[in-house]
Enzyme design. Structure first.
Site, PDB file in Angstrom:
ATOM      1  N   LEU A  71       0.840  -1.204   0.000  1.00 56.33           N
ATOM      2  CA  LEU A  71       0.000   0.000   0.000  1.00 56.33           C
ATOM      3  C   LEU A  71       0.875   1.254   0.000  1.00 56.33           C
ATOM      4  O   LEU A  71       0.873   2.040   0.938  1.00 56.33           O
ATOM      5  CB  LEU A  71      -0.952   0.000   1.206  1.00 56.33           C
ATOM      6  CG  LEU A  71      -2.172  -0.895   1.100  1.00 56.33           C
ATOM      7  CD1 LEU A  71      -3.011  -0.822   2.364  1.00 56.33           C
ATOM      8  CD2 LEU A  71      -3.020  -0.541  -0.107  1.00 56.33           C
ATOM      9  N   HIS A  72       1.655   1.417  -1.058  1.00 58.64           N
ATOM     10  CA  HIS A  72       2.492   2.616  -1.198  1.00 58.64           C
ATOM     11  C   HIS A  72       1.621   3.748  -1.757  1.00 58.64           C
ATOM     12  O   HIS A  72       0.405   3.633  -1.826  1.00 58.64           O
ATOM     13  CB  HIS A  72       3.717   2.325  -2.065  1.00 58.64           C
ATOM     14  CG  HIS A  72       3.385   2.003  -3.490  1.00 58.64           C
ATOM     15  ND1 HIS A  72       3.262   2.969  -4.451  1.00 58.64           N
ATOM     16  CD2 HIS A  72       3.123   0.823  -4.100  1.00 58.64           C
ATOM     17  CE1 HIS A  72       2.946   2.396  -5.615  1.00 58.64           C
ATOM     18  NE2 HIS A  72       2.847   1.096  -5.420  1.00 58.64           N
ATOM     19  N   ALA A  73       2.222   4.827  -2.181  1.00 60.08           N
ATOM     20  CA  ALA A  73       1.503   6.058  -2.531  1.00 60.08           C
ATOM     21  C   ALA A  73       0.361   5.879  -3.541  1.00 60.08           C
ATOM     22  O   ALA A  73      -0.758   6.288  -3.275  1.00 60.08           O
ATOM     23  CB  ALA A  73       2.489   7.103  -3.037  1.00 60.08           C
TER      24      ALA A  73
END
Length: 91
Positions: free
Chosen positions: A14-16
């Site tokens: 769940l990165h940017a």
């Protein structure tokens, strides 16, 4: 209240970009939506906040629990868990 767990499948977690996609979808529902790691009673964050979602640092293979309370709670949880399990188009 309706809740469901999902496993993050995409390689970058769940990165940017995925977090932004997740939050944008969450904001489309009327219900109050929260996110936490399964069985973590100490942290329950607002799933409509990009800061909260990013700060969880959930990587590939990590699990999250989505909880919603409101008029469209079941639709919200099902849509958000489906988005997570789809891999955000990274698979």
């Amino acid at each position: 209240m309706y809740s469901k767990c999902a496993v993050v499948r995409n390689p970058s977690g769940l990165h940017a970009r995925p977090a932004s996609e997740f939050v944008a979808m969450a904001k489309g529902f009327q219900s109050k939506i929260s996110i936490r790691r399964p069985n973590d009673d100490h942290f329950l964050g607002n799933a409509k906040s990009i800061i909260i979602v990013l700060s969880m640092g959930v990587g590939q293979g990590g699990s999250v629990e989505i909880l919603a309370d409101g008029p469209d709670e079941q639709q919200a949880v099902e849509a958000l868990t489906a988005l997570i399990e789809s891999g955000f188009g990274e698979l």
